[in-house]
Design an enzyme around this catalytic site. Structure first.
Site, PDB file in Angstrom:
ATOM      1  CB  THR A 176      41.890  -8.579  48.639  1.00 34.63           C
ATOM      2  OG1 THR A 176      43.379  -8.339  48.877  1.00 34.63           O
ATOM      3  CG2 THR A 176      41.876 -10.040  48.837  1.00 34.63           C
ATOM      4  NE  ARG A 204      52.433  -9.686  52.719  1.00 36.55           N
ATOM      5  CZ  ARG A 204      50.924  -9.693  52.721  1.00 36.55           C
ATOM      6  NH1 ARG A 204      50.606  -9.992  51.540  1.00 36.55           N
ATOM      7  NH2 ARG A 204      50.312  -9.011  53.596  1.00 36.55           N
ATOM      8  N   GLY A 206      50.610 -13.389  52.273  1.00 36.09           N
ATOM      9  CA  GLY A 206      49.640 -12.784  53.178  1.00 36.09           C
ATOM     10  C   GLY A 206      48.801 -13.876  53.594  1.00 36.09           C
ATOM     11  CG  ASP A 207      45.011 -12.483  54.720  1.00 36.81           C
ATOM     12  OD1 ASP A 207      45.501 -11.445  54.198  1.00 36.81           O
ATOM     13  OD2 ASP A 207      43.634 -12.402  54.701  1.00 36.81           O
ATOM     14  CB  THR A 227      39.850  -8.052  52.254  1.00 35.11           C
ATOM     15  OG1 THR A 227      40.510  -7.306  51.621  1.00 35.11           O
ATOM     16  CG2 THR A 227      38.691  -7.329  52.860  1.00 35.11           C
ATOM     17  N   GLY A 230      47.327  -8.261  55.860  1.00 36.46           N
ATOM     18  CA  GLY A 230      47.328  -9.893  55.975  1.00 36.46           C
ATOM     19  C   GLY A 230      48.212 -10.504  57.227  1.00 36.46           C
TER      20      GLY A 230
HETATM   21  N1  ASP Z   1      44.937  -9.377  52.945  1.00 33.01           N
HETATM   22  C1  ASP Z   1      45.764  -9.304  51.720  1.00 33.01           C
HETATM   23  C2  ASP Z   1      47.230  -9.392  51.850  1.00 33.01           C
HETATM   24  O1  ASP Z   1      47.432  -9.245  53.263  1.00 33.01           O
HETATM   25  C3  ASP Z   1      45.577  -7.577  51.339  1.00 33.01           C
HETATM   26  C4  ASP Z   1      44.120  -7.101  51.028  1.00 33.01           C
HETATM   27  O2  ASP Z   1      42.908  -7.804  51.623  1.00 33.01           O
HETATM   28  O3  ASP Z   1      44.015  -5.963  50.673  1.00 33.01           O
HETATM   29  O4  ASP Z   1      47.846  -9.765  51.284  1.00 33.01           O
END
Ligand code: ASP
Length: 309
Positions: A176, A204, A206-207, A227, A230
């Site tokens: 990310t 889905r 994520g954060d 990162t 998530g």
């Molecule tokens: N935080 C990201 C997610 O969960 C993934 C990542 O940071 O690599 O979508």
């Protein structure tokens, strides 16, 4: 008051393997290019309300176009073999735009910017987000633009296991991307963009695009981009947690960022943060994290394992 502008960037946290010099060099080069793009944008904030906003968009756009990172081109695959992006942008004055599970938009951070500029909603997702971005004039791209052989191999390997971050058996662990910035006028901004987790279920989110979870900025306090896993970052509202610790406990940026990241389950991930005085914090609890920063007029510092601040 004039501040020295500062920009920090990340290219993801995960179980990064030491010793793969070629891919590591690609990633370092990508981060340096992103920092340079951000620094240039401080001076040419076209179409943006603040120079900090322009800088984080420019930096993230460079990393979205770089197949070495899990954002835009080079994003991971969903369990059904699709590519869905999450992205968000927040200014320190409270303006926010996010997109979740969006498909076919070349630079998802541009779609997030369109949501911010439209100022009706904060977060759009799925097909409706794609339609919105298209109507706002964001460039589109076929799945072939986003595809990389490496990411497809990751999916094939992952189908029988739970969604995961990048992991050690691969040659090119990447992740990310995100950027945080403070401009000369004291404005803060944060931006984050991702393909999410390999093998995630379609739809889905994520954060990354959720205000306060993966991305947060508040003038006078700090800007944060996260990162890592998530679901854990969402549960903890991690980016906002850094700002809240500063605001309510009077902690420094370093102490707040460290406390937030260490309160998460072990090896959840990392974050980059800058405060209103230009301090930078880049903590992580994974084995490594691609990250770097630069103050205007100084050489950039970029690294994976070493302390940079
Ligand atoms: N935080 C990201 C997610 O969960 C993934 C990542 O940071 O690599 O979508």
């Amino acid at each position: 008051m004039t501040n020295t502008p500062v920009i920090a960037v990340h290219g993801g946290a995960g179980v990064l393997r030491r010793g793969n010099d070629r891919s590591r060099e690609q990633q370092r080069t990508g981060l340096l290019r992103a920092i340079e793009a951000g620094r240039t944008a401080f001076e040419h904030a076209d179409g943006c309300t603040t120079a900090a906003e322009a800088a984080v968009i420019a930096a993230v756009e460079v990393l979205e176009d770089d197949p070495a990172f899990n954002a835009g081109r080079g994003a991971v695959y969903t369990s059904s073999g699709g590519i869905e992006h999450d992205a968000a942008l927040m200014r320190g004055d409270g303006a926010f735009g996010g997109v979740g599970a969006i498909r076919g938009i070349r630079n998802p951070i541009r779609a997030a910017k369109a949501v911010m500029d439209d100022a009706t909603h904060l977060l759009l997702c799925g097909e409706a987000a794609t339609v919105f971005a298209r109507e706002a004039g964001c460039a589109e791209a076929e799945q072939s633009w986003f595809h990389t052989e490496f990411r497809y191999r990751q999916l094939v390997d992952a189908v029988q296991s739970a969604p995961r971050l990048d992991h050690s058996e691969y040659d090119m662990p990447t992740g990310t991307v995100g950027a945080v910035a403070l401009d000369a006028r004291g404005n803060l901004a944060a931006a984050t963009s991702t393909g999410g987790m390999t093998g995630k279920r379609d739809g889905r989110i994520g954060d990354t695009p959720v205000p306060g979870a993966g991305t947060f900025a508040r003038d006078g306090l700090c800007a944060v981009s996260c990162t890592g896993r998530g679901e854990e970052l969402l549960r903890a509202v991690a980016a906002y947690d850094v700002a809240a610790r500063m605001a309510y406990s009077g902690l420094s940026l370093y102490a707040s960022a460290d406390a937030t990241i260490n309160a998460l389950p072990p090896e959840t991930g990392g974050l980059i943060a800058v405060d209103a005085a230009g301090h930078v914090a880049l903590p992580y609890t994974t084995a490594g994290m691609l990250r770097g920063f630069a103050r205007q007029g100084e050489s950039p510092r970029v690294g994976v394992f070493e302390a940079l601040e």
